[in-house]
Design a protein around this motif. Structure first.
Motif, PDB file in Angstrom:
ATOM      1  N   ARG A 516     -25.064 -21.989 -34.532  1.00 44.91           N
ATOM      2  CA  ARG A 516     -26.349 -22.288 -33.902  1.00 44.91           C
ATOM      3  C   ARG A 516     -27.219 -23.056 -34.888  1.00 44.91           C
ATOM      4  NH1 ARG A 516     -29.636 -18.447 -33.073  1.00 44.91           N
ATOM      5  NH2 ARG A 516     -30.706 -19.398 -31.283  1.00 44.91           N
ATOM      6  N   ARG A 517     -28.011 -23.938 -34.331  1.00 46.41           N
ATOM      7  CA  ARG A 517     -28.919 -24.748 -35.156  1.00 46.41           C
ATOM      8  C   ARG A 517     -30.334 -24.673 -34.591  1.00 46.41           C
ATOM      9  NH1 ARG A 517     -24.059 -27.510 -35.034  1.00 46.41           N
ATOM     10  NH2 ARG A 517     -23.207 -28.104 -37.078  1.00 46.41           N
ATOM     11  N   PRO A 518     -30.972 -23.504 -34.712  1.00 46.93           N
ATOM     12  CA  PRO A 518     -32.373 -23.449 -34.294  1.00 46.93           C
ATOM     13  C   PRO A 518     -33.256 -24.247 -35.264  1.00 46.93           C
ATOM     14  CG  PRO A 518     -31.715 -21.389 -35.302  1.00 46.93           C
ATOM     15  CD  PRO A 518     -30.470 -22.224 -35.197  1.00 46.93           C
ATOM     16  N   GLN A 519     -34.503 -24.280 -34.962  1.00 44.56           N
ATOM     17  CA  GLN A 519     -35.414 -25.079 -35.781  1.00 44.56           C
ATOM     18  C   GLN A 519     -35.452 -24.548 -37.212  1.00 44.56           C
ATOM     19  OE1 GLN A 519     -39.382 -25.156 -34.295  1.00 44.56           O
ATOM     20  NE2 GLN A 519     -40.059 -26.824 -35.640  1.00 44.56           N
ATOM     21  N   ASP A 520     -35.200 -25.453 -38.160  1.00 42.74           N
ATOM     22  CA  ASP A 520     -35.265 -25.159 -39.595  1.00 42.74           C
ATOM     23  C   ASP A 520     -34.242 -24.110 -40.029  1.00 42.74           C
ATOM     24  OD1 ASP A 520     -37.362 -26.948 -39.725  1.00 42.74           O
ATOM     25  OD2 ASP A 520     -38.894 -25.386 -39.463  1.00 42.74           O
ATOM     26  N   ARG A 521     -33.171 -23.937 -39.253  1.00 41.47           N
ATOM     27  CA  ARG A 521     -32.168 -22.942 -39.626  1.00 41.47           C
ATOM     28  C   ARG A 521     -30.778 -23.434 -39.229  1.00 41.47           C
ATOM     29  NH1 ARG A 521     -34.473 -17.878 -40.764  1.00 41.47           N
ATOM     30  NH2 ARG A 521     -36.688 -17.771 -40.242  1.00 41.47           N
ATOM     31  N   LEU A 522     -29.788 -22.878 -39.912  1.00 40.42           N
ATOM     32  CA  LEU A 522     -28.384 -23.115 -39.570  1.00 40.42           C
ATOM     33  C   LEU A 522     -27.663 -21.776 -39.655  1.00 40.42           C
ATOM     34  CD1 LEU A 522     -25.959 -24.895 -38.930  1.00 40.42           C
ATOM     35  CD2 LEU A 522     -25.732 -25.370 -41.385  1.00 40.42           C
ATOM     36  N   GLN A 523     -27.175 -21.292 -38.514  1.00 42.62           N
ATOM     37  CA  GLN A 523     -26.568 -19.961 -38.445  1.00 42.62           C
ATOM     38  C   GLN A 523     -25.090 -20.078 -38.088  1.00 42.62           C
ATOM     39  OE1 GLN A 523     -28.751 -17.711 -35.567  1.00 42.62           O
ATOM     40  NE2 GLN A 523     -30.503 -17.344 -36.909  1.00 42.62           N
ATOM     41  N   ILE A 524     -24.289 -19.325 -38.804  1.00 40.49           N
ATOM     42  CA  ILE A 524     -22.859 -19.204 -38.512  1.00 40.49           C
ATOM     43  C   ILE A 524     -22.551 -17.728 -38.331  1.00 40.49           C
ATOM     44  CG2 ILE A 524     -20.515 -19.542 -39.365  1.00 40.49           C
ATOM     45  CD1 ILE A 524     -21.441 -21.957 -40.870  1.00 40.49           C
ATOM     46  N   THR A 525     -22.073 -17.362 -37.131  1.00 39.68           N
ATOM     47  CA  THR A 525     -21.741 -15.968 -36.809  1.00 39.68           C
ATOM     48  C   THR A 525     -20.238 -15.860 -36.598  1.00 39.68           C
ATOM     49  OG1 THR A 525     -23.897 -15.710 -35.731  1.00 39.68           O
ATOM     50  CG2 THR A 525     -22.221 -14.029 -35.286  1.00 39.68           C
ATOM     51  N   VAL A 526     -19.637 -14.896 -37.242  1.00 44.05           N
ATOM     52  CA  VAL A 526     -18.183 -14.715 -37.212  1.00 44.05           C
ATOM     53  C   VAL A 526     -17.875 -13.288 -36.793  1.00 44.05           C
ATOM     54  CG1 VAL A 526     -16.069 -14.668 -38.587  1.00 44.05           C
ATOM     55  CG2 VAL A 526     -17.746 -16.473 -38.960  1.00 44.05           C
ATOM     56  N   LEU A 527     -16.959 -13.142 -35.858  1.00 42.60           N
ATOM     57  CA  LEU A 527     -16.456 -11.837 -35.437  1.00 42.60           C
ATOM     58  C   LEU A 527     -14.985 -11.741 -35.795  1.00 42.60           C
ATOM     59  CD1 LEU A 527     -16.506  -9.131 -33.846  1.00 42.60           C
ATOM     60  CD2 LEU A 527     -15.958 -10.481 -31.794  1.00 42.60           C
ATOM     61  N   LEU A 528     -14.630 -10.668 -36.502  1.00 41.23           N
ATOM     62  CA  LEU A 528     -13.236 -10.395 -36.865  1.00 41.23           C
ATOM     63  C   LEU A 528     -12.859  -9.022 -36.330  1.00 41.23           C
ATOM     64  CD1 LEU A 528     -13.286 -11.604 -40.578  1.00 41.23           C
ATOM     65  CD2 LEU A 528     -12.307 -12.815 -38.644  1.00 41.23           C
ATOM     66  N   GLN A 529     -11.644  -8.900 -35.820  1.00 37.75           N
ATOM     67  CA  GLN A 529     -11.162  -7.632 -35.279  1.00 37.75           C
ATOM     68  C   GLN A 529      -9.926  -7.178 -36.030  1.00 37.75           C
ATOM     69  OE1 GLN A 529     -11.367  -7.104 -30.899  1.00 37.75           O
ATOM     70  NE2 GLN A 529     -11.702  -9.313 -30.815  1.00 37.75           N
ATOM     71  N   ASP A 530      -9.865  -5.892 -36.224  1.00 37.88           N
ATOM     72  CA  ASP A 530      -8.698  -5.308 -36.878  1.00 37.88           C
ATOM     73  C   ASP A 530      -7.679  -4.970 -35.795  1.00 37.88           C
ATOM     74  OD1 ASP A 530      -6.864  -4.086 -38.433  1.00 37.88           O
ATOM     75  OD2 ASP A 530      -8.161  -2.513 -39.201  1.00 37.88           O
ATOM     76  N   ILE A 531      -6.728  -5.858 -35.572  1.00 41.55           N
ATOM     77  CA  ILE A 531      -5.742  -5.692 -34.496  1.00 41.55           C
ATOM     78  C   ILE A 531      -4.372  -5.351 -35.051  1.00 41.55           C
ATOM     79  CG2 ILE A 531      -6.955  -7.261 -32.964  1.00 41.55           C
ATOM     80  CD1 ILE A 531      -4.899  -9.379 -33.747  1.00 41.55           C
ATOM     81  N   THR A 532      -4.306  -4.909 -36.284  1.00 37.02           N
ATOM     82  CA  THR A 532      -3.003  -4.653 -36.898  1.00 37.02           C
ATOM     83  C   THR A 532      -2.237  -3.591 -36.129  1.00 37.02           C
ATOM     84  OG1 THR A 532      -3.976  -5.193 -39.036  1.00 37.02           O
ATOM     85  CG2 THR A 532      -1.844  -4.064 -39.024  1.00 37.02           C
ATOM     86  N   GLN A 533      -2.888  -2.457 -35.819  1.00 34.38           N
ATOM     87  CA  GLN A 533      -2.201  -1.380 -35.127  1.00 34.38           C
ATOM     88  C   GLN A 533      -1.875  -1.761 -33.694  1.00 34.38           C
ATOM     89  OE1 GLN A 533      -1.183   1.290 -36.717  1.00 34.38           O
ATOM     90  NE2 GLN A 533      -2.111   0.549 -38.604  1.00 34.38           N
ATOM     91  N   GLU A 534      -2.800  -2.473 -33.025  1.00 35.24           N
ATOM     92  CA  GLU A 534      -2.539  -2.878 -31.651  1.00 35.24           C
ATOM     93  C   GLU A 534      -1.363  -3.812 -31.568  1.00 35.24           C
ATOM     94  OE1 GLU A 534      -5.358  -2.579 -33.046  1.00 35.24           O
ATOM     95  OE2 GLU A 534      -6.512  -1.197 -31.802  1.00 35.24           O
TER      96      GLU A 534
END
Length: 548
Positions: A516-534
């Protein structure tokens, strides 16, 4: 040692003959001219039983068939009795033998060729039509009827064909699902499946209501009742594949056959209804077979993708382990350099005064510092000794401080200690890449990192957000410290990935990334899931259906 009775071939043959004869007699009350259930039982036995039991099956049908035929000697004539004395089993035997030899319906133990199965049923029904039409034509009362009413001959094809598809689908499902010694598990799996729930909740009540209305309804409703009955079956077939057609088709045929008042011999109305049933059940089986093949292909592709994903995670973690080992080796080398430089300094002080200001000594110290920095960038000491929070709070903070960028880190949530090592590694690498990406803007003066972990429905996850504050007043300071900013990626061990490359990196862990690039900002959001057992619990999808 005394032999068991089931090892005696003659006794087994006798048991097969008697068992088939009793089954023939028991289902006789359910059979009629328009729905001969015997035809379905006959084809199922011919397809599944070994060739050595065919003579016993023939005898098992010949005896009750003769018992039914000979009382009609006076009314239908000796020619009819002679023709009908030949059991229908003898007519179906060469047809099924040819099908099993030339185009086997079961290419292997767990494989069904649905095209060959439908073709075999069609040929057996045609053979029964010829047999029944011949017997009907030579009877005393109907010698001229066949040529006057050919619809009767067609009716002798439709009835056995519907009877075959009333019995054979259940036998096919039993053959595929039966595993010796695991009957209870198989029954629990079948009863707990979504198909069973849909059949019990939707299909059976619908068929029961429509069958009742078919008994008491008007003539117009009786004409459209078969069509309405197949609508929920078609919907279930599209949803579940051929098994829905295998369960719903026989139920619909049975409901229509039992609730409709047909005459003894097929009339035009009966033939019209049965023709629709034949077309509907054949199309549903063909459609269901194709859908099941597509579903199995999707399962295999999904399983292959999971395997590729698992191998990518393993490769990623192995690479990190090698980097950690290399980092430790470099630290050991830097320590040796420090000891060597110390000893060399003590010896050189006796010869060269002010050795600390000499270029040679400065070069040695610079080499030692470079080795330390290289080891730190490959795998930070804080991360190795005190975990991910320490690396985020100390390593990244020190690198940004040297580049003149303010830094703030917030960590909350739970479950970090239970996350797989590969997920923690991916979180740190994603944080470094995101920090390098947002700080590459000259206007970036502050970086805020937020990390939150949690668990939902037994699945652990972690969310990382890196926010860069963009201020035009900080451009001059950024230009002044441009060299330090350029070295930021090497200090953090980052590859300076772009957004698409970071998104590919995150997808290895079933995650997602949003920029996202709101005014005067730069945001990076990351979601990671632990799917090893699944991923470990995903079984390989067995191929149980083959459609040519």
């Amino acid at each position: 040692m005394k032999k068991q009775w089931w090892t005696n071939d003659w006794l087994v043959q006798l048991g097969v003959a008697v068992g088939y004869a009793l089954l023939y007699v028991l289902i006789h009350p359910l059979s009629s001219a328009h729905w001969p259930v015997h035809a379905g039982i006959r084809l199922a036995c011919l397809l599944l039983m070994p060739y050595r039991f065919w003579p016993a099956l023939l005898i098992g049908e010949a005896l009750p068939n003769a018992y039914e035929v000979f009382p009609c000697l006076d009314s239908l004539g000796p020619t009819w009795v002679a023709v009908r004395s030949l059991p229908p089993f003898a007519v179906a035997m060469p047809i099924v033998w040819w099908c099993r030899t030339r185009m086997p319906p079961f290419p292997s133990h767990r494989l069904i060729d649905m095209k060959a199965m439908i073709t075999c049923a069609l040929l057996v029904a045609l053979g029964g039509m010829v047999y029944s039409s011949l017997a009907y034509s030579v009877s005393l009362d109907n010698a001229e009827t066949l040529s006057a009413e050919p619809v009767i001959a067609f009716g002798y094809f439709l009835g056995p064909y519907l009877a075959i598809f009333s019995i054979l689908p259940w036998v096919l499902m039993a053959k595929l699902d039966y595993h010796p010694g695991h009957l209870r598990e198989q029954l629990h799996k079948i009863l707990s499946s979504r198909l069973s729930l849909d059949v019990v909740v939707l299909l059976i009540p619908t068929l029961a209501v429509l069958s009742w209305l078919n008994l008491i309804g008007s003539v117009e409703f009786k004409q459209v009742a078969p069509m309405i009955m197949f609508l929920p079956i078609a919907w279930l077939t599209i949803k579940h594949g051929w098994r829905a057609a295998a369960v719903g088709g026989p139920l619909a045929i049975a409901c229509i056959s039992l609730s409709s008042q047909f005459v003894d011999y097929p009339d035009p109305k009966t033939v019209a209804t049965q023709t629709f049933l034949v077309i509907a059940i054949t199309c549903l089986f063909s459609l269901g077979a194709r859908i099941s093949a597509q579903l199995l292909q999707e399962e295999e592709e999904k399983h292959s993708a999971l395997n590729v994903q698992r191998l990518a995670r393993q490769s990623f973690q192995l690479g990190e382990q090698r980097m950690r080992q290399t980092s430790q080796a470099l630290e050991y080398l830097a320590g040796n350099l420090h000891i060597t430089n110390g000893r060399l300094l003590e010896q050189m002080r006796r010869i060269v005064p002010n050795i600390e200001s000499h270029a040679f000594y400065k070069q040695a110290l610079a080499t030692q510092n470079q080795v330390y920095r290289l080891a730190e960038s490959m795998h930070p000491i804080a991360w190795r000794e005190r975990g991910l929070p320490a690396a985020l709070n100390e390593t990244i903070a020190r690198a940004l401080d040297e580049a003149g960028i303010a830094y703030r880190c917030e960590i909350n949530g739970r479950g970090f200690s239970r996350l797989a090592p590969s997920v923690l590694t991916a979180t740190y690498r994603a944080a470094c890449e995101a920090v390098v990406y947002v700080s590459s803007r000259l206007a970036c003066t502050r970086v805020k990192l937020m990390l939150r972990g949690g668990e939902t429905n037994g699945k652990r996850w972690v969310v990382l957000r890196v926010e860069g504050i963009l201020e035009d007043t900080g451009v001059a300071n950024a230009v002044y410290l441009s060299e330090e900013r350029q070295r930021l990626a090497s200090k953090l061990g980052a590859s300076a990935l772009d957004v698409a490359e970071m998104r590919d990196h995150v997808s290895i862990f079933d995650g997602g990334m949003h920029v996202r690039r709101p005014q005067d900002r730069l945001q990076i959001t990351v979601l990671l899931q632990d799917i090893t057992q699944e991923a470990r619990r995903v079984p390989s999808a067995p191929v149980r259906l083959w459609v040519k």
